[in-house]
Design a protein around this motif. Structure first.
Motif, PDB file in Angstrom:
ATOM      1  N   UNK A  57       0.747  -1.088  -0.085  1.00  0.00           N
ATOM      2  CA  UNK A  57      -0.004  -0.037   0.082  1.00  0.00           C
ATOM      3  C   UNK A  57       0.817   1.039   0.073  1.00  0.00           C
ATOM      4  N   UNK A  58       0.044   2.386  -0.452  1.00  0.00           N
ATOM      5  CA  UNK A  58       1.034   3.803  -0.360  1.00  0.00           C
ATOM      6  C   UNK A  58      -0.388   4.767   0.131  1.00  0.00           C
ATOM      7  N   UNK A  68      -5.840   3.584  -7.198  1.00  0.00           N
ATOM      8  CA  UNK A  68      -6.489   4.687  -7.539  1.00  0.00           C
ATOM      9  C   UNK A  68      -6.746   4.679  -9.087  1.00  0.00           C
ATOM     10  N   UNK A  69      -7.789   5.029  -9.814  1.00  0.00           N
ATOM     11  CA  UNK A  69      -7.773   5.041 -11.057  1.00  0.00           C
ATOM     12  C   UNK A  69      -7.041   6.417 -11.754  1.00  0.00           C
ATOM     13  N   UNK A  75      -5.348  14.152  -8.923  1.00  0.00           N
ATOM     14  CA  UNK A  75      -5.282  15.053  -7.708  1.00  0.00           C
ATOM     15  C   UNK A  75      -4.141  14.720  -6.997  1.00  0.00           C
ATOM     16  N   UNK A  76      -3.729  13.557  -6.889  1.00  0.00           N
ATOM     17  CA  UNK A  76      -2.364  13.207  -6.295  1.00  0.00           C
ATOM     18  C   UNK A  76      -1.448  13.769  -6.807  1.00  0.00           C
ATOM     19  N   UNK A  77      -1.213  13.784  -8.340  1.00  0.00           N
ATOM     20  CA  UNK A  77      -0.186  14.405  -8.755  1.00  0.00           C
ATOM     21  C   UNK A  77      -0.053  16.026  -8.766  1.00  0.00           C
ATOM     22  N   UNK A  78      -1.305  16.719  -8.508  1.00  0.00           N
ATOM     23  CA  UNK A  78      -1.116  17.986  -8.127  1.00  0.00           C
ATOM     24  C   UNK A  78      -0.620  18.336  -6.720  1.00  0.00           C
ATOM     25  N   UNK A  79      -0.795  17.359  -5.980  1.00  0.00           N
ATOM     26  CA  UNK A  79      -0.159  17.541  -4.551  1.00  0.00           C
ATOM     27  C   UNK A  79       1.360  17.178  -4.553  1.00  0.00           C
ATOM     28  N   UNK A  80       1.948  16.284  -5.189  1.00  0.00           N
ATOM     29  CA  UNK A  80       2.987  16.015  -5.405  1.00  0.00           C
ATOM     30  C   UNK A  80       3.822  16.112  -6.706  1.00  0.00           C
TER      31      UNK A  80
END
Ligand SMILES: Nc1ncnc2c1ncn2[C@@H]1O[C@H](COP(=O)(O)OP(=O)(O)OP(=O)(O)O)[C@@H](O)[C@H]1O
Ligand SMILES: [Mg+2]
Length: 254
Positions: A57-58, A68-69, A75-80
């Motif tokens: 898991x991450x 995640x799809x 949205x994750x890539x916007x945070x990271x």
């Protein structure tokens, strides 16, 4: 803030990451060290969803993201924000336009707001006077800093650096290293730096993880790792002693 739990990844019959578990704390600079081909880039790519783990898991904050799809990953890539090994700038665009590129696509900003965000990002990497230059008019180190500004423009909470100083001369290496440290202090971002440069790690990391053959062989603060009994860690440290005089000591976050 980020937690890997027993993460495994194989390509065919080759196991690259074998039940790796560790966490990254908010605001810290975590270095992941390992020799070439140990799976450091694979680890980062799993975090941003460019690769998917076979098991494990991450966690990012309280969300498990590894299943995640593609859409949820946006949205994750916007945070990271990831700073790739190669600057990969668009040669035909100015420094300003290179930094503005992702912003234009991802955020609906008014021209004034866009301009402000680009200039702020360039100021953070100390390149705001060069906004009208083209990439081929810049040194490689400056191009690298533009690529960092491009990532900063999206205001990520987490910054990932894949080998930020590989292939740079010692002076530029120090500049980029100091920049990573300065950004972490100023923006309070959480940073993960993948590297095989133990000297950089000792200079700026709050914690270091050493990867080898799919496993974490040791982890701790720079001072803790200096006392490591692990042969690979000792080898990395010997290289530092051979190549450096005295590392500048800096105030570290708790
Ligand atoms: N998409 C892929 N398909 C198959 N094998 C891959 C893939 N990506 C990486 N590998 C293999 O996984 C291993 C680890 O690669 P990775 O790029 O993570 O190493 P690294 O630790 O980042 O090395 P370096 O320090 O050279 O960048 C390598 O043997 C590589 O060939
Ligand atoms: Mg790599």
């Amino acid at each position: 803030m980020i937690r890997f739990v027993e993460l495994s990844k194989s390509f065919g019959s080759r196991t690259i990451l074998n039940k790796i578990s560790f966490e990254v704390r908010t605001g810290e600079i975590l270095f992941i060290l390992g020799t070439s081909g140990t799976g450091k880039s694979v680890l980062l790519k799993n975090l941003v969803g460019l690769l998917r783990p076979d098991s494990g898991q991450i966690w990012v904050d309280d969300q498990e993201i590894s299943r995640y799809s593609e859409e949820q990953y946006l949205s994750i890539r916007r945070q990271i924000g990831m700073v790739f090994q190669q600057p990969a700038l668009f040669d035909s665009l100015t420094v300003f336009e290179n930094v503005a590129f992702g912003l234009r696509r991802l955020e609906k900003l008014l021209p004034d707001e866009l301009s402000k965000r680009v200039i702020e990002s360039l100021q953070l990497v100390h390149l705001h006077q060069l906004e009208n230059r083209y990439p081929n008019e810049l040194s490689y180190g400056q191009q690298k800093r533009v690529s960092i500004a491009r990532t900063l423009a999206l205001k990520p909470k987490v910054l990932l650096f894949d080998e930020p100083t590989t292939g740079l001369d010692p002076v530029t290496t120090t500049t980029v290293n100091e920049l990573i440290f300065e950004l972490s202090q100023k923006l309070k971002t959480t940073s993960i730096v993948v590297s095989h440069d133990m000297k950089c790690a000792i200079d700026i990391a709050h914690r270091i993880i050493v990867l080898d053959k799919g496993h974490i062989v040791d982890q701790g603060t720079p001072d803790e790792l200096k006392k490591s009994e692990q042969e690979l860690v000792k080898e990395f440290l010997r290289e530092v002693l051979q190549t450096s005089q005295s590392a500048p000591t800096k105030e570290k976050l708790p």
